[in-house]
Design a protein around this motif. Structure first.
Motif, PDB file in Angstrom:
ATOM      1  N   ALA A 242     -11.013 -29.472  19.526  1.00  0.00           N
ATOM      2  CA  ALA A 242      -9.901 -30.163  20.175  1.00  0.00           C
ATOM      3  C   ALA A 242      -9.099 -31.006  19.190  1.00  0.00           C
ATOM      4  O   ALA A 242      -7.868 -31.014  19.222  1.00  0.00           O
ATOM      5  CB  ALA A 242     -10.423 -31.033  21.317  1.00  0.00           C
ATOM      6  N   HIS A 243      -9.799 -31.728  18.308  1.00  0.00           N
ATOM      7  CA  HIS A 243      -9.117 -32.605  17.350  1.00  0.00           C
ATOM      8  C   HIS A 243      -9.754 -32.411  15.972  1.00  0.00           C
ATOM      9  O   HIS A 243     -10.687 -33.139  15.601  1.00  0.00           O
ATOM     10  CB  HIS A 243      -9.229 -34.071  17.793  1.00  0.00           C
TER      11      HIS A 243
ATOM     12  N   GLU B 196      -8.817 -23.148  29.676  1.00  0.00           N
ATOM     13  CA  GLU B 196      -7.762 -24.031  29.177  1.00  0.00           C
ATOM     14  C   GLU B 196      -7.691 -25.324  29.986  1.00  0.00           C
ATOM     15  O   GLU B 196      -7.517 -26.411  29.442  1.00  0.00           O
ATOM     16  CB  GLU B 196      -6.412 -23.304  29.206  1.00  0.00           C
TER      17      GLU B 196
ATOM     18  N   ARG C 156     -10.693 -27.431  28.974  1.00  0.00           N
ATOM     19  CA  ARG C 156     -10.489 -28.133  27.698  1.00  0.00           C
ATOM     20  C   ARG C 156      -9.760 -29.459  27.923  1.00  0.00           C
ATOM     21  O   ARG C 156     -10.152 -30.496  27.384  1.00  0.00           O
ATOM     22  CB  ARG C 156      -9.655 -27.266  26.747  1.00  0.00           C
TER      23      ARG C 156
ATOM     24  N   ASP D 201     -11.440 -33.035  27.260  1.00  0.00           N
ATOM     25  CA  ASP D 201     -10.822 -33.824  26.199  1.00  0.00           C
ATOM     26  C   ASP D 201     -10.525 -35.239  26.688  1.00  0.00           C
ATOM     27  O   ASP D 201     -10.631 -36.209  25.933  1.00  0.00           O
ATOM     28  CB  ASP D 201      -9.538 -33.136  25.738  1.00  0.00           C
TER      29      ASP D 201
ATOM     30  N   GLU E 231     -15.255 -36.831  23.485  1.00  0.00           N
ATOM     31  CA  GLU E 231     -14.805 -36.489  22.144  1.00  0.00           C
ATOM     32  C   GLU E 231     -15.717 -35.414  21.559  1.00  0.00           C
ATOM     33  O   GLU E 231     -16.638 -34.943  22.213  1.00  0.00           O
ATOM     34  CB  GLU E 231     -14.795 -37.727  21.246  1.00  0.00           C
TER      35      GLU E 231
ATOM     36  N   LEU F 270     -15.066 -32.395  21.132  1.00  0.00           N
ATOM     37  CA  LEU F 270     -14.992 -31.240  22.025  1.00  0.00           C
ATOM     38  C   LEU F 270     -14.810 -29.952  21.223  1.00  0.00           C
ATOM     39  O   LEU F 270     -13.884 -29.839  20.422  1.00  0.00           O
ATOM     40  CB  LEU F 270     -13.829 -31.412  23.010  1.00  0.00           C
TER      41      LEU F 270
END
Length: 564
Positions: free
Chosen positions: A135-136, A279, A282, A286, A290, A292
């Motif tokens: 995710a990040h 999707e 997610r 999120d 964290e 993720l």
């Protein structure tokens, strides 16, 4: 594992046999370096299990490949797809989940060809796919190392040159990770996940050349700049140069390793769902937590996230599709501090529980949990994985199911062979496990703790309410489909037509033998008035008896009852 190739046998194509050898060599190398990698694991959570998670992920990939070879003579495409699918099913932890996506990205390209150009493209697709799954994305992690490996061989070329350039690029990037993340710099270590990826790429290089990269490491966990070594002797395949089996000093300085606040739980599950639902999942996860990572495709996904609300993370999966193999781990502060120093926690509890609510409850009490669903008891490898994830010298195992006792006993023997002291308490129901956890004191002597937990579990009589699926003969007579069954100590004692009436009858029978505390565990689909009704029934009829109610969440029996 096949014999090491001689220089004259260097590969020009990654065929099925070579992929099989790569999987075996990766598993072997990660097995040797597992404790070293665990010792430098301080990011994203200092829980000291990255090496173990990578090893278990590689083990699942290896087993999947061996399974297709046992069934047939697979081609390269079948082999790489089995490798990727096995890693997806068995992915563990943050780095293990990312590794599974790296292998999946590589498999898509290697299924088309195994020369150097295809390998270079495969590494590029792997790095890109892994970044999309996170995710990040954060630099200074396994993602950075994967990208550097791909960039180092972007020009393609022969298979050996591509494998060598990728490995060298990954080692260079790994050494730089300690300066890219403050948490790594303070601890004086490189990224543990990146270290594991270098090991996997080193196994690939050994596969195509027959020569193992020398494994000299410095105190940070980075590989020193040494040339490839030939077979045999110091520096030969699998032999670290100047390192007697482990990092000499471990991460330093320990006292500066951070104990930063963060989510309390790691939640991992396999999910059967379509792309649209994933999707949406997610976005929801999120917002919840964290770290993720969602990997997979074609209807099957592996979901990993760190959250404070483990139940909400699982419920999000239920709304998206069908989650299973759910694992919830509590990041206990004391365990994090010890494992960040490369140490095992002294003691842990592993408990099998139905429903995410109970899993969260037990995790809050410090237990590593294994979820079970109706008709889907956990397999032995799931229990063994949980014991390993607990990362403790001493483990108390609570199977909480009569049918799991033999499986649990076998798993305990396997864990003991790995040097873990395991005590199996033969709990037959979740309420007995709750009673055992209530008296668990990790600071007292192991034997004393086990005796106290065993006594508490043994003093807890248990019952369960279930709904009959078909007509059958029971110890209480013939039941019809839809009847409510009241089981006491595993045997049908009451057959009724109403859940509340049957529950009252079961409670009265159990309390006729005495008791001081009633524990009620209700599922999500249980009528909301059931628990308050039973609490009032106990208060009015049994003045000296206290009542405690827990919510099991989804996937649990309608009602569990414990009487102590």
């Amino acid at each position: 594992m096949s014999r090491a190739r001689q220089p004259s046998e260097e590969l020009v194509q990654l065929d099925a046999a070579a992929v099989r050898s790569w999987c075996a060599r990766s598993l072997d190398a990660l097995g040797r370096e597992r404790e070293e990698i665990d010792a430098i694991n301080v990011y994203p959570v200092a829980d000291g299990d990255t090496g173990t998670n990578l090893y278990l992920t590689a083990e699942a990939a290896h087993q999947a490949v061996e399974a297709v070879f046992a069934a047939s003579a697979p081609d390269t495409a079948e082999t790489v797809r089995a490798m990727a699918h096995g890693a997806l099913l068995g992915a563990r932890g943050n780095s293990g989940t990312i590794l599974s996506q790296l292998l999946r990205g590589m498999a898509g390209v290697l299924a088309e060809g195994g020369d150097g150009d295809h390998l270079a493209r495969a590494l590029a697709e792997a790095a890109s796919a892994a970044r999309r799954a996170v995710a990040h994305p954060v630099e200074g992690t396994i993602l950075t190392v994967a990208t550097a490996a791909a960039e180092a061989c972007a020009g393609g070329g022969g298979l050996i040159d591509v494998a060598r350039n990728a490995h060298r690029g990954s080692r260079t990037a790994l050494a730089a990770t300690s300066g890219q993340l403050d948490v790594l710099e303070r601890a004086g270590v490189v990224d543990a996940g990146g270290r594991g990826l270098v090991t996997v790429l080193g196994a690939l290089l050994e596969t195509v050349t027959g020569q193992a990269p020398a494994a000299r490491v410095d105190d940070s966990g980075a590989f020193e700049d040494v040339e490839l070594s030939g077979g045999g002797g110091e520096g030969g395949p699998g032999a670290p140069v100047g390192v007697p089996g482990h990092i000499a000093h471990g991460p330093a300085p320990h006292e500066e390793c951070p104990t930063e606040g963060g989510p309390a739980y790691e939640v991992i599950y396999l999910l059967e769902a379509d792309d649209t639902a994933v999707e949406l999942l997610r976005a929801r996860l999120d917002a919840l937590g964290e770290s993720l990572v969602v990997v997979g495709g074609d209807g099957l996904w592996n979901v990993h996230v760190h959250v404070d609300d483990a139940g909400a993370a699982v419920e999000a999966g239920v709304e998206a599709g069908r989650p299973h193999r759910i694992r919830i781990t509590h990041f206990a502060a004391d365990s994090a501090a010890s494992t960040a120093r490369g140490e095992r926690a002294q003691r842990a509890v592993v408990a099998v529980v139905p429903g995410e609510g109970l899993a969260g409850l037990c995790a809050e009490a410090g237990a590593t949990t294994v979820r079970t669903r109706p008709g889907e008891p956990p397999a032995g490898d799931e229990l063994l994985d949980a014991i390993r994830r607990a990362h403790a010298r001493e483990v108390v195992l609570l199977p909480n199911d009569t049918d799991l006792r033999q499986t649990a006993a076998t798993v305990a023997e396997h864990a003991r062979a790995e040097g873990i002291r395991v005590a199996l308490i033969p709990t037959r129901a979740a309420v007995q496990g709750i009673a055992a956890l209530a008296v668990h004191e990790p600071d007292r002597r192991f034997d004393e703790d086990v005796v106290a937990m065993t006594a508490a579990a043994g003093a807890t009589r248990y019952a369960e309410l279930a709904v009959a699926e078909r007509q059958s003969f029971t110890s209480a007579g013939v039941c019809q489909a839809g009847d409510v069954l009241g089981l006491i100590e595993g045997d049908v004692a009451v057959i009724g037509t109403d859940l509340t009436d049957t529950a009252r009858t079961v409670l009265d029978r159990m309390l006729s033998a005495g008791g001081e505390l009633v524990t009620l565990v209700v599922a999500d689909d249980t009528p909301p008035g059931l628990a308050p009704d039973l609490e009032a029934h106990v208060r009015s009829g049994y003045l000296a008896v206290d009542t405690t109610t827990y919510h099991a969440g989804a996937g649990a029996p309608p009602l569990l009852i414990g009487v102590e």
